[in-house]
Each structure stands twice: as structure tokens, then as C-alpha cells.
Design an enzyme around this catalytic site. Structure first.
Site, PDB file in Angstrom:
ATOM      1  N   GLN A 185     -27.652 -15.700 -37.770  1.00 33.72           N
ATOM      2  CA  GLN A 185     -28.263 -17.020 -37.576  1.00 33.72           C
ATOM      3  C   GLN A 185     -27.212 -18.027 -37.126  1.00 33.72           C
ATOM      4  O   GLN A 185     -27.034 -18.254 -35.946  1.00 33.72           O
ATOM      5  CB  GLN A 185     -28.964 -17.475 -38.850  1.00 33.72           C
ATOM      6  CG  GLN A 185     -29.863 -18.675 -38.623  1.00 33.72           C
ATOM      7  CD  GLN A 185     -30.968 -18.786 -39.671  1.00 33.72           C
ATOM      8  OE1 GLN A 185     -31.175 -17.902 -40.485  1.00 33.72           O
ATOM      9  NE2 GLN A 185     -31.675 -19.882 -39.645  1.00 33.72           N
ATOM     10  N   ASP A 186     -26.486 -18.620 -38.060  1.00 31.74           N
ATOM     11  CA  ASP A 186     -25.396 -19.492 -37.629  1.00 31.74           C
ATOM     12  C   ASP A 186     -24.109 -19.059 -38.322  1.00 31.74           C
ATOM     13  O   ASP A 186     -24.133 -18.280 -39.264  1.00 31.74           O
ATOM     14  CB  ASP A 186     -25.709 -20.978 -37.841  1.00 31.74           C
ATOM     15  CG  ASP A 186     -25.858 -21.376 -39.292  1.00 31.74           C
ATOM     16  OD1 ASP A 186     -26.037 -20.484 -40.142  1.00 31.74           O
ATOM     17  OD2 ASP A 186     -25.799 -22.580 -39.584  1.00 31.74           O
ATOM     18  N   PRO A 187     -22.948 -19.551 -37.850  1.00 30.96           N
ATOM     19  CA  PRO A 187     -21.681 -19.095 -38.415  1.00 30.96           C
ATOM     20  C   PRO A 187     -21.532 -19.486 -39.887  1.00 30.96           C
ATOM     21  O   PRO A 187     -22.159 -20.435 -40.368  1.00 30.96           O
ATOM     22  CB  PRO A 187     -20.639 -19.831 -37.562  1.00 30.96           C
ATOM     23  CG  PRO A 187     -21.358 -20.235 -36.313  1.00 30.96           C
ATOM     24  CD  PRO A 187     -22.770 -20.471 -36.723  1.00 30.96           C
TER      25      PRO A 187
END
Length: 225
Positions: free
Chosen positions: A64-66
Site C-alpha cells: 500500500q504505502d511505505p
């Protein structure tokens, strides 16, 4: 923040970098990096594409995101830099890998070995503010990464797409080419792993598919450092 890839992504993405939405992303990020703590380091934003050329992609693992903690994110989904504590989702990935293929659980979470074998470790959002999960999710990254998924879908050679959790599974709509192989389950996060991630055997399923099309299996064992 001009991007130069020393592989085939350069030609494939050059027009995307000229689009209006991407120029807005870039302008926004210049200011964000100047005024806030943003992860990963700007030199690592595109690590997934630097490490795994388009022609070499055999497997895609969508994140998804870092990670939004210090020294964690380095541009590969689920991976952390050496010397950083292994995050809970990756602990669960390692547990499933141990059950599935008998791989021992290593002492670090640096997954570049997978990327080097053609596993594209792609987050759908490529940057994040420190301590603020999903903070860059709406800035335009998803347009860019959706385009990457569509480019991969267009490829003649089959790819395994591993989709963990609702965000990743929502990208299934871009994978319309029937020769690709989709593996999906709940996310390996501790909040959901026991509801269908554990026991899903994604790694052996991936290797069985690769072998069925005459490809070499992935060596999933991450060795201790």
C-alpha cells in the site's frame, strides 16, 4: 526529481513523467521533502523499478504505502533496510514462508534478493509523511502505479500477481489478461493474518505456476546477515 532508469522502464514511463498529474505530484513532493520528514529518502522512491526491469518481472507483490518509521522504507514493498527491526506484517510473511516452503526466519527484513530475481515489490503509493500512514495516498501516486500495473498486464509473458488485502485486491480490475496468475488473500498484518493469510501458501503456488510455464522458481529464502 527527474527520474532516470537504467533499464526498460525509462522508455515505458517517459510519457507518464510529462503528464500534468505527475508534474503536480513532483511539485508537491519537492515542497514536502523540503519542509517535512518524508519516507523513503528521495533517492529510493523508485527502487522497485530500478531493481526489477519490466522485461524481468515474474512476480508482483503489491503493497500500500511505505513504512512511516525512521530508517524503514527504501522503496520496496514490505521490505526494510538492514539493521531495522522486522515489522509485524513481514514477520507474518516470514512465518507463512516457513510453513509453506520450510524457509527459516531470517534476522532482518531486507528483501532485495527477491527483487533481483524478478519479484517487483511495488507499493501503490510511493511516499509517506513520517508517522502518518496513507498521508500521500491521494496526491496522484495511484494514477502512476495503476499505469504500471496496466503495463504489466499488457505483457505477453505471464506474471504472478500476489494481492494481499483489500487495497491490493482492488487492483485486480487492471489485470485482465487471462494468462497472468492472480493469488489473493487478506493482508499479512496482525489484524487480519489469521483470517486467511496463514495457510494460503502463496510462495509454493507462485513457484508451481512458474515451473508450469517453464520458468525457474523463486528462491524465497532470505539469508541471515
Amino acid at each position: 526529481m527527474g527520474v532516470i532508469f537504467e533499464n526498460d522502464w525509462q522508455e515505458l514511463l517517459k510519457d507518464e513523467f510529462e503528464k500534468e498529474y505527475y508534474k503536480k505530484v513532483r511539485g508537491f513532493l519537492v515542497e514536502e521533502y523540503r519542509t517535512k520528514t518524508i519516507y523513503p529518502d528521495k533517492n529510493h522512491i523508485f527502487s522497485a523499478l530500478h531493481y526489477t526491469a519490466y522485461k524481468d518481472v515474474r512476480v508482483v507483490i503489491l503493497g500500500q504505502d511505505p513504512y512511516h518509521g525512521p530508517n524503514q522504507a527504501h522503496g520496496l514493498s514490505f521490505s526494510v533496510q538492514p539493521g531495522v527491526r522486522i515489522p509485524p506484517s513481514l514477520v507474518n510473511i516470514y512465518k507463512e514462508l516457513e510453513t509453506d516452503l520450510g524457509c527459516y526466519i531470517p534476522n532482518h527484513g531486507y528483501l532485495k534478493k527477491w527483487a533481483d530475481q524478478g519479484v517487483l515489490l511495488l507499493n501503490t503509493s510511493l511516499t509517506v509523511r513520517a508517522g502518518e500512514a496513507n498521508s500521500h495516498q491521494k496526491i496522484g501516486w495511484e494514477i502512476f502505479t495503476d499505469h504500471i500495473i496496466q503495463l504489466l498486464n499488457d505483457r505477453k509473458e505471464p506474471i504472478v500477481f500476489i494481492l494481499w488485502g483489500n487495497n491490493a485486491i482492488s487492483k485486480e480490475r487492471f489485470i485482465t489478461n487471462p494468462q497472468h496468475y492472480i493469488i489473493k488473500s487478506v493482508h499479512p498484518s496482525p489484524l487480519s493474518a489469521s483470517r486467511g493469510f496463514f495457510g494460503s501458501k502463496p510462495f509454493s503456488k507462485t513457484n508451481s505456476f512458474l515451473e508450469s510455464i517453464g520458468e525457474k522458481p523463486i528462491d524465497w529464502q532470505i539469508e541471515n546477515r
